[in-house]
Design an enzyme around this catalytic site. Structure first.
Site, PDB file in Angstrom:
ATOM      1  CB  SER A 143       4.186  -0.579  -9.126  1.00 37.54           C
ATOM      2  OG  SER A 143       3.510  -1.474  -8.289  1.00 37.54           O
ATOM      3  CG  ASP A 196       1.500  -1.086  -2.275  1.00 40.07           C
ATOM      4  OD1 ASP A 196       0.841  -1.199  -1.213  1.00 40.07           O
ATOM      5  OD2 ASP A 196       1.023  -0.620  -3.328  1.00 40.07           O
ATOM      6  CD  GLU A 221       1.742   2.210  -1.943  1.00 44.83           C
ATOM      7  OE1 GLU A 221       2.870   2.026  -2.458  1.00 44.83           O
ATOM      8  OE2 GLU A 221       0.734   2.430  -2.627  1.00 44.83           O
ATOM      9  CG  ASP A 246      -2.715   3.251  -2.317  1.00 47.49           C
ATOM     10  OD1 ASP A 246      -3.730   3.907  -2.612  1.00 47.49           O
ATOM     11  OD2 ASP A 246      -2.224   2.424  -3.128  1.00 47.49           O
TER      12      ASP A 246
END
Ligand code: OSB
Ligand code: MG
Length: 378
Positions: A143, A196, A221, A246
């Protein structure tokens, strides 16, 4: 098992590089470790859990000091009362013993995790074997935070690709979305790539998010707010990139709702966020039965949480690489022997329980607070 003692150990670990998401910039992590001393038939073991709550309540309502207080004041006493009443203490009974406490899943997960590790150690059983996992290694993704410039981002991503990571996840937010994705695609080509947003967008941003469609991302995400299951379902109809949840997946029930509503075609499973590894396994099974891909998320865990996550990610429904990177992604010095990423994979640890424990000297160095709770003798 009989729990003899529970310690809540707060540690402080500097990050090797600031980690910026749409909700905060972190330069250090303060994980809360739960250490349980437990015995059975004259044998005593130590079990370890890790609470994923962040320092601030910015990713979830839970936060470090709140989780520690919740464990100290309510959860550990409830489990010890349960034990004193002669009821069996196992990972499977922790949820029942603490069911009268509403919410606080990250705190509950940490307690269940320590009991799980202790129970497996008393049985001399590996967590992966307990799950029925047969793989030895799992693919390792990384990430990548929001950087202050595109060249800085490309240098970060280039470094991780050189190291061999199997998948890159870019943190995005309004103003840092299309351009960074375009730049990474232009420089590094067809690498497995996902983004994300950590809830940074609204449904009215659908036309903007549709501009990510041509980049062939694995998924986006959590684009919208935690409570917006219905709006995620609407967004999913307007963009080609698969929607992954998430923050919204706080429980098995939330996962079932999201799947039924078409709010997620992929789920990020974080055991801490859903109340523990037992619930995480149930979400895996539910998703697998519904043809929904899952992958294992991360919360900048120490080697303890990392080891358990890597074993979980060995289950067959985990068909996408997880945020299960090497310890050195975040920390120069982990509290355990480091998790090592090599050739795009991390190995499931050997040894009973989660197969790892803190290094005594390192733990002493990084501990900033310790709470000790003794149980009544059996
Ligand atoms: O949204 O997945 C997230 C870290 C802290 C809080 C939320 C998230 C993250 C990450 C890091 O993306 C994942 C990792 O531990 O590698
Ligand atoms: Mg996320």
């Amino acid at each position: 098992m009989h729990i003899d003692r529970v310690e809540l150990i707060t540690v402080r670990m500097p990050l090797v590089h600031p980690f910026t998401t749409s909700f905060s910039t972190q330069t250090e992590r303060r994980p809360l470790l739960v250490r349980i001393t437990a015995s059975r038939d004259g044998r005593t073991v130590t079990g370890w859990g890790e609470c994923v709550a962040l320092f601030d309540p910015s990713y979830s309502p839970e936060y470090l000091d709140g989780a520690r207080e919740m464990l100290r004041r309510f959860l550990v006493p409830s489990l010890l009362e349960w034990q004193d009443a002669g009821r069996p203490v196992t990972a499977e009974t922790v949820a029942a013993a603490t069911a009268h406490v509403v919410g606080h899943r990250m705190a509950k997960a940490a307690l269940e995790m320590a009991v799980l590790d202790a129970g497996l150690r008393l049985d001399d059983r590996r967590f992966a074997d307990h799950l029925g996992v047969t793989r030895a290694v799992v693919p390792s993704g990384v990430s990548v935070g929001i950087e202050s410039s595109i060249p800085d981002l490309l240098s970060q991503v280039g470094g991780f690709l050189d190291e061999g990571y199997a998948r890159i996840k870019l943190k995005i937010q309004p103003g840092w979305d299309i351009e960074p994705v375009r730049a990474v695609r232009e420089r590094f080509g067809d690498v497995p790539l996902q983004v994300d947003a950590n809830t940074a967008y609204r449904l009215s941003d659908a036309p903007l998010l549709r501009r990510l469609d041509p980049f062939d991302l694995l998924l986006i995400e959590q684009p919208l707010a935690e409570d917006d299951l219905r709006q995620h379902a609407l967004l999913a109809q307007q963009i080609a990139t698969p929607v992954c949840l998430d923050e919204s997946i706080v429980s098995v029930e939330a996962a079932a709702d999201a799947i039924a509503m078409g709010a997620a075609s992929v789920i990020n499973i974080k055991p801490g966020r859903v109340g523990g590894y037992l619930a995480a396994r149930r979400i895996h099974d539910l998703a697998e039965a519904n043809g929904i891909a899952v992958w294992c998320g991360g919360m900048l865990e120490t080697g303890i949480g990392r080891a358990a996550n890597i074993a979980l990610a060995g289950l067959p429904g985990f068909t996408l690489p997880g945020d299960v990177s090497g310890s050195n992604r975040f920390y120069a010095q982990d509290v355990t022997a480091p998790v090592v990423m090599k050739d795009g994979v991390v190995a499931i640890p050997d040894g009973p329980g989660f197969g790892v424990e803190p290094l005594v000297d390192v733990l002493a160095d990084v501990t900033i607070d310790a709470v000790d709770i003794a149980a009544h003798r059996s």
